[in-house]
Design an enzyme around this catalytic site. Structure first.
Site, PDB file in Angstrom:
ATOM      1  N   ARG A   1      33.217  71.493  54.310  1.00 54.79           N
ATOM      2  CA  ARG A   1      33.636  72.741  53.654  1.00 54.79           C
ATOM      3  C   ARG A   1      33.582  73.902  54.638  1.00 54.79           C
ATOM      4  O   ARG A   1      32.668  74.037  55.432  1.00 54.79           O
ATOM      5  CB  ARG A   1      32.729  73.037  52.458  1.00 54.79           C
ATOM      6  CG  ARG A   1      33.047  74.368  51.781  1.00 54.79           C
ATOM      7  CD  ARG A   1      32.569  74.444  50.362  1.00 54.79           C
ATOM      8  NE  ARG A   1      31.118  74.366  50.225  1.00 54.79           N
ATOM      9  CZ  ARG A   1      30.497  74.305  49.049  1.00 54.79           C
ATOM     10  NH1 ARG A   1      31.196  74.312  47.910  1.00 54.79           N
ATOM     11  NH2 ARG A   1      29.185  74.226  48.998  1.00 54.79           N
TER      12      ARG A   1
ATOM     13  N   ARG B   1      22.525  76.074  35.341  1.00 57.41           N
ATOM     14  CA  ARG B   1      22.092  74.969  36.194  1.00 57.41           C
ATOM     15  C   ARG B   1      20.737  74.425  35.762  1.00 57.41           C
ATOM     16  O   ARG B   1      20.235  73.493  36.409  1.00 57.41           O
ATOM     17  CB  ARG B   1      21.961  75.474  37.634  1.00 57.41           C
ATOM     18  CG  ARG B   1      23.155  75.168  38.532  1.00 57.41           C
ATOM     19  CD  ARG B   1      22.901  75.847  39.866  1.00 57.41           C
ATOM     20  NE  ARG B   1      23.515  75.209  40.987  1.00 57.41           N
ATOM     21  CZ  ARG B   1      24.687  75.592  41.530  1.00 57.41           C
ATOM     22  NH1 ARG B   1      25.374  76.562  40.999  1.00 57.41           N
ATOM     23  NH2 ARG B   1      25.142  74.982  42.580  1.00 57.41           N
TER      24      ARG B   1
ATOM     25  N   ARG C   1      19.914  69.848  47.917  1.00 54.03           N
ATOM     26  CA  ARG C   1      20.712  70.310  46.765  1.00 54.03           C
ATOM     27  C   ARG C   1      21.078  69.164  45.839  1.00 54.03           C
ATOM     28  O   ARG C   1      21.115  69.334  44.626  1.00 54.03           O
ATOM     29  CB  ARG C   1      21.961  71.041  47.256  1.00 54.03           C
ATOM     30  CG  ARG C   1      21.606  72.447  47.743  1.00 54.03           C
ATOM     31  CD  ARG C   1      22.619  72.959  48.712  1.00 54.03           C
ATOM     32  NE  ARG C   1      23.874  73.257  48.078  1.00 54.03           N
ATOM     33  CZ  ARG C   1      25.049  73.165  48.672  1.00 54.03           C
ATOM     34  NH1 ARG C   1      25.129  72.767  49.925  1.00 54.03           N
ATOM     35  NH2 ARG C   1      26.140  73.465  48.029  1.00 54.03           N
TER      36      ARG C   1
END
Ligand code: ADP
Ligand code: ADP
Ligand code: ZN
Length: 210
Positions: A122, A88, A166
Site C-alpha cells: 500500500r 472496531r 494489527r
C-alpha cells in the site's frame, strides 16, 4: 443510507468506501484518516494517538467514540454516511447504537496472506489521501500521486511488525463485531479478494443499489 464497513486491515474498506460515497453522494468517515489528519496537524489528539497508531494498537474507545460522535453531527452526514473502520470494538459498537441506527454492516473478507500483500504494497498520498498499491493499483508514474502529483509514502503501520500486530488486534478486538451485527440482522458479507471493479459490483448488489 447509513453504513458500517467492517473487516481486517487491508481488506479494501477504504478503497470501496471512497468509491461508494462518491457514487451515492454520502459522507465517508474514516477514523484512521481523521487520526492521521490530527497527527499531521500535531493537534492534542494527534500527539496522544501517534505512537499507538504507529505500533498498530487501537486508540482508546473514549477518544474514538468522541471523535465519531462529533463528526456525524456535521451537515454532510445528514444524507447518509459510511463509517469506515469504526466501530472496531464491542464498546464502540454499543456506543454507536446509542448515537445513531445503521442500515447495514458490510464485512469485507480476505485471507491473512492476501492482507499482508495488500498492506505491504500500500502507498498513501499524504497530500490528498488517495491510496495506491504497487502491484494491484499502481500510480501512472511510480511513487507519485495520480490526482495531485505529491510523493507517495508508506504508512508507518504498514511495516511488517505493525502489520502482524494489527492482524492480531483485529482478531481479538474487532472480529467479534461480525457476530454482534449478525445477531441484529444487519450483516452483509462481501468477498474482498476479486479485483476492485468486481468487489464494487458485489457491494452494490448486496446493498440492492442500482
Ligand atoms: P483497508 O481500508 O481495508 O485497510 P484499503 O482500501 O486501504 O484497505 O486497501 C488496502 C490496499 O489494497 C491498498 O493498497 C489498495 O490500493 C489495495 N486494494 C484495495 N482493494 C483492492 C482489490 N480489490 N484488489 C487489489 N488491491 C486492492
Ligand atoms: P486499516 O484499515 O489499514 O487498519 P485505518 O486507517 O482504518 O487502517 O486505521 C489506522 C489505525 O488508526 C488503526 O490501526 C488504529 O490504531 C487507529 N484506528 C482507526 N480506527 C479506529 C477505531 N475505530 N478504534 C480504535 N483505533 C482506531
Ligand atoms: Zn494526492
Amino acid at each position: 443510507m447509513k453504513l458500517i464497513f467492517l473487516g481486517p486491515p487491508g481488506a479494501g474498506k477504504g478503497t470501496m468506501a471512497k468509491r461508494l460515497a462518491k457514487d451515492r453522494k454520502i459522507a465517508h468517515i474514516s477514523t484512521g484518516d481523521l487520526f492521521r489528519e490530527a497527527i499531521a496537524r500535531e493537534s492534542e489528539l494527534g500527539l496522544e494517538v501517534k505512537a499507538i497508531i504507529e505500533r498498530g494498537d487501537l486508540v482508546p474507545d473514549s477518544l474514538t467514540i468522541q471523535l465519531v460522535a462529533e463528526r456525524i453531527k456535521a451537515g454532510d452526514c445528514a444524507g447518509g454516511f459510511i463509517l469506515d473502520g469504526f466501530p472496531r470494538t464491542i464498546g464502540q459498537a454499543e456506543a454507536l447504537e446509542k448515537l445513531v441506527g445503521v442500515d447495514a454492516a458490510v464485512n469485507f473478507g480476505l485471507s491473512d496472506e492476501e492482507l499482508v500483500r495488500r498492506l505491504s504494497g500500500r502507498r498513501l498520498c499524504p497530500a490528498c489521501g488517495r491510496t495506491f498499491h504497487v502491484d494491484f493499483m499502481p500510480p501512472q508514474v511510480p511513487d507519485l500521486c495520480d490526482s495531485c502529483g505529491a510523493g507517495l509514502i508508506v504508512r508507518k503501520d504498514d511495516q511488517i511488525d505493525s502489520i502482524r500486530n494489527r492482524l492480531s488486534v483485529y482478531q481479538k478486538q474487532t472480529e467479534p463485531l461480525i457476530g454482534f451485527y449478525s445477531r441484529r440482522g444487519l450483516l452483509k458479507n462481501v468477498d474482498g479478494a476479486p479485483a476492485p471493479e468486481a468487489v464494487f459490483s458485489a457491494l452494490k448488489k448486496t446493498l440492492a443499489l442500482p
